[in-house]
Design an enzyme around this catalytic site. Structure first.
Site, PDB file in Angstrom:
ATOM      1  CB  THR A  13      45.749  -3.748  48.396  1.00 24.81           C
ATOM      2  OG1 THR A  13      46.860  -3.369  49.214  1.00 24.81           O
ATOM      3  CG2 THR A  13      44.535  -4.036  49.266  1.00 24.81           C
ATOM      4  N   GLY A  17      49.461  -9.374  44.534  1.00 24.50           N
ATOM      5  CA  GLY A  17      48.585  -9.835  45.606  1.00 24.50           C
ATOM      6  C   GLY A  17      47.121  -9.795  45.237  1.00 24.50           C
ATOM      7  CE  LYS A  45      48.228   0.171  48.652  1.00 21.79           C
ATOM      8  NZ  LYS A  45      49.466  -0.025  49.455  1.00 21.79           N
ATOM      9  CE  LYS A 138      61.943 -11.585  45.948  1.00 23.45           C
ATOM     10  NZ  LYS A 138      61.531 -11.663  44.529  1.00 23.45           N
ATOM     11  NE  ARG A 142      63.703 -19.604  47.831  1.00 24.93           N
ATOM     12  CZ  ARG A 142      63.991 -20.238  46.702  1.00 24.93           C
ATOM     13  NH1 ARG A 142      65.022 -21.077  46.660  1.00 24.93           N
ATOM     14  NH2 ARG A 142      63.256 -20.056  45.613  1.00 24.93           N
TER      15      ARG A 142
END
Length: 312
Positions: A13, A17, A45, A138, A142
């Site tokens: 939502t 996305g 939502k 991030k 990973r």
């Protein structure tokens, strides 16, 4: 004919996305949307989720704080795409570590796409604080993905058009200015501007493609590789109005961080990376990367020119 992969979208939502959900449904994938119980008190939502459900998506309730619920959700699909919020909300990015653990335990996932969609964090070791925290987090995700040997695709989608095309890359503005525009430096640093709906399409195209397996896919539509100055000139031509252009040096721009909130400082530091350093387009794609518009020439991507027409 091989069946389309079943896709679970986490953060369905959210801003990007919802585009991925839309693309997944449009391209014929059995589409599942993970939602948290807290969402049931958010009418907008809920309306969005019900709209997706009406169009064929299946809703799965789960929580990052309930490992078994995550595992149960993951076991129902082939592909997991995460679009959880990043930016200054860094805890959302790191919550994906729980999703990685669930995927690892489930053992059935053919592809995982973590939430990135901006600058490639693997190339941002030099990034300025505090904006670098987004890339640091991030990279942690990973590392967890790769340590668990989870098949993956990382997606670098560059600039979201909705945030910066309309506002001509003015901080805090998403509609075209009427009188003046700030140009960063000389305004000639190349960047890449991408329609969010195209991000959704390219993302879904990539999930079953062996060419994108364990690689970074960069979205670089050729006609949208433009400097800020070129974007401004396109708007002036389209609107028939000339803007007063004010160039701001890197020193003066960075001095503006002083006294700003933490979130605003992150935004300023990211603008520095994009429009002064040119970190969206100052490198060649290496052997561990692929480019979306070359892989999928059948996608009729939205050009900056046509995107701007909505603001007339």
């Amino acid at each position: 004919m091989e069946e389309s992969s079943r896709v679970l979208i986490v953060g369905g939502t959210g801003y990007i996305g919802r585009r991925i959900v839309k693309a997944s449904i449009a391209l014929g994938h059995p589409t599942f949307i993970l939602f948290r119980k807290e969402v049931v008190s958010d009418v907008e939502k809920v309306e969005m989720l019900l709209s997706f459900k009406k169009n064929g998506a299946k809703l799965l309730e789960a929580s990052f704080d309930d490992h078994e619920s995550l595992v149960d959700a993951v076991k129902q699909v082939d592909v997991v795409i995460s679009a959880v919020a990043g930016n200054h909300m860094r805890h959302h990015i790191l919550q994906q570590l729980k999703l990685v653990e669930a995927i690892k335990e489930a053992g059935n996932i053919k592809r995982f796409v973590p939430s990135e969609f901006g600058m490639d964090p693997g190339l941002m070791e030099h990034a300025m604080a505090p904006g670098n925290i987004v890339f640091i987090d991030k990279i942690k995700v990973r590392e967890a993905i790769e340590a668990a040997s989870i098949p993956h695709t990382y997606i670098s989608a560059n600039i979201f058009a909705g945030y910066l095309v309309g506002g001509l890359a003015q901080l805090g503005r998403v509609m075209p200015p009427s009188e003046k525009v700030i140009l960063y430096g000389d305004g000639n640093v190349k960047a890449v501007w991408v329609d969010e709906d195209d991000v959704g399409i390219y993302t879904i195209k990539a999930i079953d493609d062996p060419h994108t397996l364990n690689k970074t896919m960069y979205i670089r539509p050729p006609l949208n590789i433009l400097s800020q100055k070129e974007v401004v000139e396109k708007w002036e031509k389209l609107s028939g109005k000339s803007l007063n252009k004010i160039n701001i040096s890197v020193e003066d721009f960075l001095a503006g961080m002083e006294g700003q909130s933490y979130g605003e400082q992150i935004g300023i530091s990211h603008f520095y990376q994009m429009f002064y350093r040119g970190d969206l387009y100052n490198f060649e794609i290496g052997p561990n990367g692929v480019e979306a518009s070359q892989l999928y020439p059948e996608v009729k991507y939205t050009t900056v020119d046509s995107y701007m027409e909505r603001y007339l």
